[in-house]
Design an enzyme around this catalytic site. Structure first.
Site, PDB file in Angstrom:
ATOM      1  N   CYS A 113       7.634   1.881   7.529  1.00 46.65           N
ATOM      2  CA  CYS A 113       6.258   1.914   6.992  1.00 46.65           C
ATOM      3  C   CYS A 113       5.985   3.151   6.135  1.00 46.65           C
ATOM      4  O   CYS A 113       4.984   3.196   5.411  1.00 46.65           O
ATOM      5  CB  CYS A 113       5.247   1.848   8.126  1.00 46.65           C
ATOM      6  SG  CYS A 113       5.352   0.333   9.079  1.00 46.65           S
ATOM      7  N   HIS A 253      -1.434   4.432   5.373  1.00 52.02           N
ATOM      8  CA  HIS A 253      -0.678   3.236   5.752  1.00 52.02           C
ATOM      9  C   HIS A 253      -1.569   2.398   6.669  1.00 52.02           C
ATOM     10  O   HIS A 253      -2.204   2.916   7.589  1.00 52.02           O
ATOM     11  CB  HIS A 253       0.603   3.658   6.481  1.00 52.02           C
ATOM     12  CG  HIS A 253       1.248   2.542   7.224  1.00 52.02           C
ATOM     13  ND1 HIS A 253       1.594   1.362   6.609  1.00 52.02           N
ATOM     14  CD2 HIS A 253       1.587   2.409   8.542  1.00 52.02           C
ATOM     15  CE1 HIS A 253       2.151   0.561   7.520  1.00 52.02           C
ATOM     16  NE2 HIS A 253       2.147   1.168   8.688  1.00 52.02           N
ATOM     17  N   ASN A 283      -0.378  -5.436   8.783  1.00 50.75           N
ATOM     18  CA  ASN A 283       0.556  -4.359   8.449  1.00 50.75           C
ATOM     19  C   ASN A 283       1.721  -4.957   7.646  1.00 50.75           C
ATOM     20  O   ASN A 283       2.548  -5.681   8.202  1.00 50.75           O
ATOM     21  CB  ASN A 283       1.055  -3.716   9.756  1.00 50.75           C
ATOM     22  CG  ASN A 283       2.028  -2.570   9.516  1.00 50.75           C
ATOM     23  OD1 ASN A 283       2.522  -2.378   8.405  1.00 50.75           O
ATOM     24  ND2 ASN A 283       2.319  -1.815  10.554  1.00 50.75           N
TER      25      ASN A 283
END
Ligand code: ACO
Length: 326
Positions: A113, A253, A283
């Site tokens: 990520c 993020h 996500n």
């Protein structure tokens, strides 16, 4: 002074949408639980046979069009992904072909990520040192086909998508001001996919004995994420001589609104300065920040000269931050 500036952004989300209500039929969960714990309402899901490079190439074409740059001008493609189409070659090479960037070198970067922040940091170094003039950074991941729907802790968190940014060197005040990266390999097992790599190859002989799903220690990750986000933000602010009050837009993020708002509270950031789009995307791993940047551009939330703070955290563990003047 030569600085690296994002001169165009683009995104691509596959058309099929899976809402929380749809997920209720696949696993033991509720829309209310998902929204309360994560802020997610829906996610986009790639069809079987679609690879991360397909999503990445579409996002890249849009970023190039928005930047007014032709594929021929791209000298390097860095694709941040942990779900490349194949173990090899890289998704970046496939994207190079799909967009017709014949002059570009290409490689993948896996920082989970944190991938987009890592890739922007690499691109910034290459541009400022004069190695390359125009670099395409893509974040592209397809996670939904790695999820076991019965593992509700991870099934609800992820979506598929890609975002891209075109980076060029420019004299002046605008562009990347400072970057910061970190990692903690000792904590790798807080979030990992045991099977399918070189250690536990998936084959007919062992398929019944392998755990094919993602392993995640959610609570532990949550704590590490908040601490790492704050550490990354504070480091990059210190390096630029800025304080949190100087930040015009915080683009974190998109893992979880609870993580994002805990970080914001600790840093002293008001909600109106935080960009959140996790409700519609979930996500998307390395794609969350470039998709969020593209959304922010489209929504008119970024204007020339704005001070933008990007912060990411992910498997590895990895984390990082970028402070830039838009
Ligand atoms: N639906 C309903 N109930 C669930 C679900 C679900 N999807 N998942 C877990 N539960 C249950 C648990 O079984 C548990 O039930 P119990 O109390 O009867 O035992 C209860 O909910 C609480 O479980 P916890 O795991 O303690 O829940 P928590 O409040 O920690 O929230 C979450 C879980 C959302 C995963 C949180 O820990 C988190 O966000 N962690 C970070 C994970 C993350 O973001 N990973 C992505 C990659 S890393 C990154 O991008 C930053």
């Amino acid at each position: 002074m030569l600085r690296t500036r994002i001169v165009g952004t683009g995104q691509y989300l596959p058309p099929r949408i899976l809402t929380n209500a749809d997920l209720e039929k696949l696993t033991d969960t509720t829309d209310e639980w998902i929204q309360q714990r994560t802020g997610i309402k829906q996610r986009h899901v790639a069809d079987p046979g679609v690879g991360s490079s397909d999503l990445g190439a579409e996002a890249a074409k849009r970023a190039l069009a928005n930047a007014g740059i032709s594929p021929d001008q791209v000298e390097l493609i860095i694709c941040s992904t942990m779900t490349s189409d194949y173990l090899f070659p890289s998704a970046a090479c496939l994207i190079q072909d799909k967009i017709g960037a014949k002059r570009a070198a290409a490689y993948d970067l896996n920082a989970a990520c944190s991938g987009f922040v890592y890739a922007v940091t690499m691109a910034d170094a290459l541009i400022r040192s004069g190695v390359h003039k125009t670099i395409l950074v893509v974040g592209a991941d397809i996670m939904t086909n790695r999820l076991s729907w019965e593992k509700r802790d991870t099934a609800v968190l992820f979506g598929d998508g890609a975002g891209a940014a075109v980076l060029q060197g420019e004299e002046g005040e605008r562009g990347v001001l400072s970057t910061y990266l970190g990692a903690d390999g000792a904590s790798y097992d807080l979030l990992y996919l045991p099977a399918g790599g070189s250690k536990h190859v998936i084959c007919c002989e062992n398929i019944d004995n392998l755990d094919l799903g993602i392993v995640m220690s959610g609570r532990e990750l949550f704590k590490k994420a908040v601490a790492a986000f704050c550490d990354a933000a504070e480091n990059v602010l210190r390096a630029t001589g800025m304080t949190i009050d100087d930040v015009d837009l915080f683009v974190p993020h998109q893992a979880n609104t609870r993580i994002i708002f805990s970080v914001a509270e600790r840093l002293g950031l008001p909600r109106e300065k935080i960009f959140v789009n996790i409700d519609r995307t979930a996500n998307t791993v390395a794609a969350t920040i470039p998709i969020a940047l593209d959304d922010a551009v489209q929504q008119g939330r970024l204007k020339a000269g704005d001070r933008v703070l990007l912060v990411a955290f992910g498997a590895g563990l990895t984390w990082g931050s970028v402070m830039m003047r838009w």
